[in-house]
Design a protein around this motif. Structure first.
Motif, mmCIF file in Angstrom:
data_model
loop_
_atom_site.group_PDB
_atom_site.id
_atom_site.type_symbol
_atom_site.label_atom_id
_atom_site.label_comp_id
_atom_site.label_asym_id
_atom_site.label_seq_id
_atom_site.Cartn_x
_atom_site.Cartn_y
_atom_site.Cartn_z
ATOM 1 N N LYS A 52 0.824 -1.201 0.000
ATOM 2 C CA LYS A 52 0.000 0.000 0.000
ATOM 3 C C LYS A 52 0.862 1.257 0.000
ATOM 4 N N TYR A 53 2.088 1.126 0.490
ATOM 5 C CA TYR A 53 2.911 2.307 0.672
ATOM 6 C C TYR A 53 3.986 2.461 -0.404
ATOM 7 N N PHE A 54 4.056 1.520 -1.340
ATOM 8 C CA PHE A 54 5.115 1.597 -2.344
ATOM 9 C C PHE A 54 4.995 2.853 -3.196
ATOM 10 N N LEU A 55 3.768 3.224 -3.568
ATOM 11 C CA LEU A 55 3.611 4.404 -4.401
ATOM 12 C C LEU A 55 3.880 5.678 -3.617
ATOM 13 N N ILE A 56 3.653 5.631 -2.295
ATOM 14 C CA ILE A 56 4.041 6.760 -1.450
ATOM 15 C C ILE A 56 5.548 6.919 -1.483
ATOM 16 N N ILE A 57 6.267 5.784 -1.421
ATOM 17 C CA ILE A 57 7.721 5.821 -1.472
ATOM 18 C C ILE A 57 8.181 6.377 -2.813
ATOM 19 N N ILE A 58 7.530 5.971 -3.909
ATOM 20 C CA ILE A 58 7.879 6.506 -5.219
ATOM 21 C C ILE A 58 7.714 8.016 -5.229
ATOM 22 N N LEU A 59 6.581 8.489 -4.709
ATOM 23 C CA LEU A 59 6.324 9.919 -4.686
ATOM 24 C C LEU A 59 7.410 10.659 -3.909
ATOM 25 N N ILE A 60 7.728 10.157 -2.711
ATOM 26 C CA ILE A 60 8.739 10.813 -1.884
ATOM 27 C C ILE A 60 10.105 10.735 -2.546
ATOM 28 N N ALA A 61 10.460 9.545 -3.003
ATOM 29 C CA ALA A 61 11.802 9.365 -3.550
ATOM 30 C C ALA A 61 12.021 10.175 -4.806
ATOM 31 N N LEU A 100 11.270 -1.311 -7.618
ATOM 32 C CA LEU A 100 11.257 -1.194 -6.168
ATOM 33 C C LEU A 100 11.330 -2.574 -5.566
ATOM 34 N N LYS A 101 12.242 -2.749 -4.626
ATOM 35 C CA LYS A 101 12.403 -4.043 -3.975
ATOM 36 C C LYS A 101 12.096 -3.934 -2.486
ATOM 37 N N TYR A 102 11.328 -4.900 -2.001
ATOM 38 C CA TYR A 102 11.065 -5.041 -0.576
ATOM 39 C C TYR A 102 11.911 -6.219 -0.120
ATOM 40 N N GLY A 103 13.046 -5.921 0.505
ATOM 41 C CA GLY A 103 14.004 -6.974 0.810
ATOM 42 C C GLY A 103 14.583 -7.511 -0.485
ATOM 43 N N PHE A 104 14.466 -8.840 -0.694
ATOM 44 C CA PHE A 104 14.972 -9.458 -1.914
ATOM 45 C C PHE A 104 13.909 -9.550 -3.009
ATOM 46 N N PHE A 105 12.677 -9.136 -2.700
ATOM 47 C CA PHE A 105 11.567 -9.313 -3.628
ATOM 48 C C PHE A 105 11.354 -8.052 -4.475
ATOM 49 N N THR A 106 11.209 -8.212 -5.791
ATOM 50 C CA THR A 106 10.807 -7.102 -6.658
ATOM 51 C C THR A 106 9.327 -6.868 -6.447
ATOM 52 N N ALA A 107 8.997 -5.714 -5.917
ATOM 53 C CA ALA A 107 7.619 -5.439 -5.512
ATOM 54 C C ALA A 107 6.853 -4.593 -6.508
ATOM 55 N N ALA A 108 7.549 -3.671 -7.191
ATOM 56 C CA ALA A 108 6.858 -2.763 -8.090
ATOM 57 C C ALA A 108 7.818 -2.244 -9.152
ATOM 58 N N GLU A 109 7.238 -1.729 -10.231
ATOM 59 C CA GLU A 109 8.006 -1.131 -11.313
ATOM 60 C C GLU A 109 7.401 0.220 -11.660
ATOM 61 N N ALA A 110 8.255 1.157 -12.082
ATOM 62 C CA ALA A 110 7.781 2.489 -12.471
ATOM 63 C C ALA A 110 8.485 2.905 -13.755
ATOM 64 N N HIS A 111 7.745 3.606 -14.602
ATOM 65 C CA HIS A 111 8.286 4.055 -15.892
ATOM 66 C C HIS A 111 7.843 5.501 -16.112
ATOM 67 N N ILE A 112 8.795 6.376 -16.432
ATOM 68 C CA ILE A 112 8.504 7.803 -16.616
ATOM 69 C C ILE A 112 8.993 8.229 -17.999
ATOM 70 N N THR A 150 13.977 -0.435 -1.505
ATOM 71 C CA THR A 150 15.018 0.173 -2.326
ATOM 72 C C THR A 150 14.471 0.424 -3.723
ATOM 73 N N MET A 151 14.723 1.645 -4.232
ATOM 74 C CA MET A 151 14.363 1.973 -5.610
ATOM 75 C C MET A 151 15.635 2.001 -6.438
ATOM 76 N N ASP A 152 15.614 1.316 -7.604
ATOM 77 C CA ASP A 152 16.817 1.139 -8.410
ATOM 78 C C ASP A 152 16.533 1.524 -9.859
ATOM 79 N N LEU A 153 17.420 2.341 -10.455
ATOM 80 C CA LEU A 153 17.302 2.705 -11.861
ATOM 81 C C LEU A 153 17.666 1.499 -12.719
ATOM 82 N N THR A 154 16.750 1.082 -13.600
ATOM 83 C CA THR A 154 16.982 -0.118 -14.409
ATOM 84 C C THR A 154 17.096 0.171 -15.898
#
Length: 272
Positions: free
Chosen positions: A17-26, A55-67, A254-258
């Motif tokens: 629920k909070y991943f997109l909040i993290i995207i916004l902040i980051a 975006l990774k939550y621990g070792f898991f890829t949780a979300a992707e973002a494209h701009i 963690t958010m990582d540029l891919t």
């Protein structure tokens, strides 16, 4: 189902629920200094630029973002950029809590000030949309929830980030603090960010010399009192975020540029 596995999956669903909040902040952290420093007069990006993140939550890829940056298909002023950000959950996270969010902003090509912002969020059964108009003649913001006075430079999180990439940071010193103004849903909010210096940072695209920022976050259900959020931005003319890391009550994200495409200036990773 094993109760431990069930509890783990429920915890993952809760954190999504909070991943997109993290995207916004980051993504918005790098624009912190935009209120205090001068616009260089020329964008650091161009039409066609595309940035991809995981975006990774621990070792898991949780979300992707494209701009991506495009020519505006709507008439605003003389000309405008149309910037679109799409975000979605990935992998097993997409099974438990499906997210399909789109954020769009239209900004003036000369001033990089926003004209119009819209978002369409689909998060499991939750639905939310908003349409925000920035009237720089009357200094008013009109959104779905009402009309709000606008004092000084106020952005949505997308337009603010792209404005900040084109400001003068030559006099920035470690420990400098800045306040960001952004409009979100029901009013104008502010966030304090501290410049933390320069570091080398690895991401999926390579290793880069970066500027490091530390935004203040509010402890509660998501963040511990001691939680820290850091963002690393390329120390070049592109100024793109390559990595972000935030500590949560449980675990970290963690958010990582891919991926990058059609940057205005060459992106030169450090040689290993």
């Amino acid at each position: 189902m094993d109760f431990r596995l069930k509890d783990f999956n429920l915890q993952k669903a809760k954190m999504k629920k909070y991943f997109l909040i993290i995207i916004l902040i980051a993504i918005s952290c790098s624009k912190s200094f935009s209120q205090d420093m001068n616009y260089l007069g020329e964008p650091s990006f161009k039409v066609g630029e595309e940035l991809s993140y995981k975006l990774k939550y621990g070792f898991f890829t949780a979300a992707e973002a494209h701009i991506k940056v495009m020519e505006s298909d709507k008439k605003f002023g003389d000309s405008a950029f149309h910037i679109v950000a799409d975000a979605k959950t990935a992998g097993t996270f997409d099974i438990f809590y499906k997210v399909r969010n789109r954020y769009e902003t239209y900004v003036d090509k000369k001033t990089l000030q926003p004209y119009f912002y819209t978002e369409n969020r689909k998060e499991a059964s939750y639905r939310h949309s908003d349409n925000v108009t920035y009237d720089h003649n009357t200094d008013k913001i009109t959104a779905d929830k009402g009309v709000f006075p606008m004092k000084g430079k106020v952005f949505d999180f997308l337009s603010a980030y792209y404005f900040a990439r084109s400001v003068d940071i030559s006099k920035l010193k470690i420990g400098d603090k800045f306040t960001l103004q952004y409009f979100l849903e029901d009013g104008i909010h502010s966030m304090e960010i501290t410049y933390a210096g320069k570091e080398k940072m690895d991401c999926s695209v390579g290793t880069f010399n970066c500027l490091k920022f530390n935004p203040t976050i509010i402890p509660g259900r998501v963040f511990r009192k001691s939680s820290k959020l850091y963002l690393w931005i390329t120390d070049d003319k592109n100024r793109i975020p390559v990595k972000a890391h935030v500590e949560l009550v449980v675990g970290s994200i963690t958010m990582d540029l891919t991926g990058v495409k059609s940057l205005k200036y060459p992106l030169n990773p450090l040689k290993q």
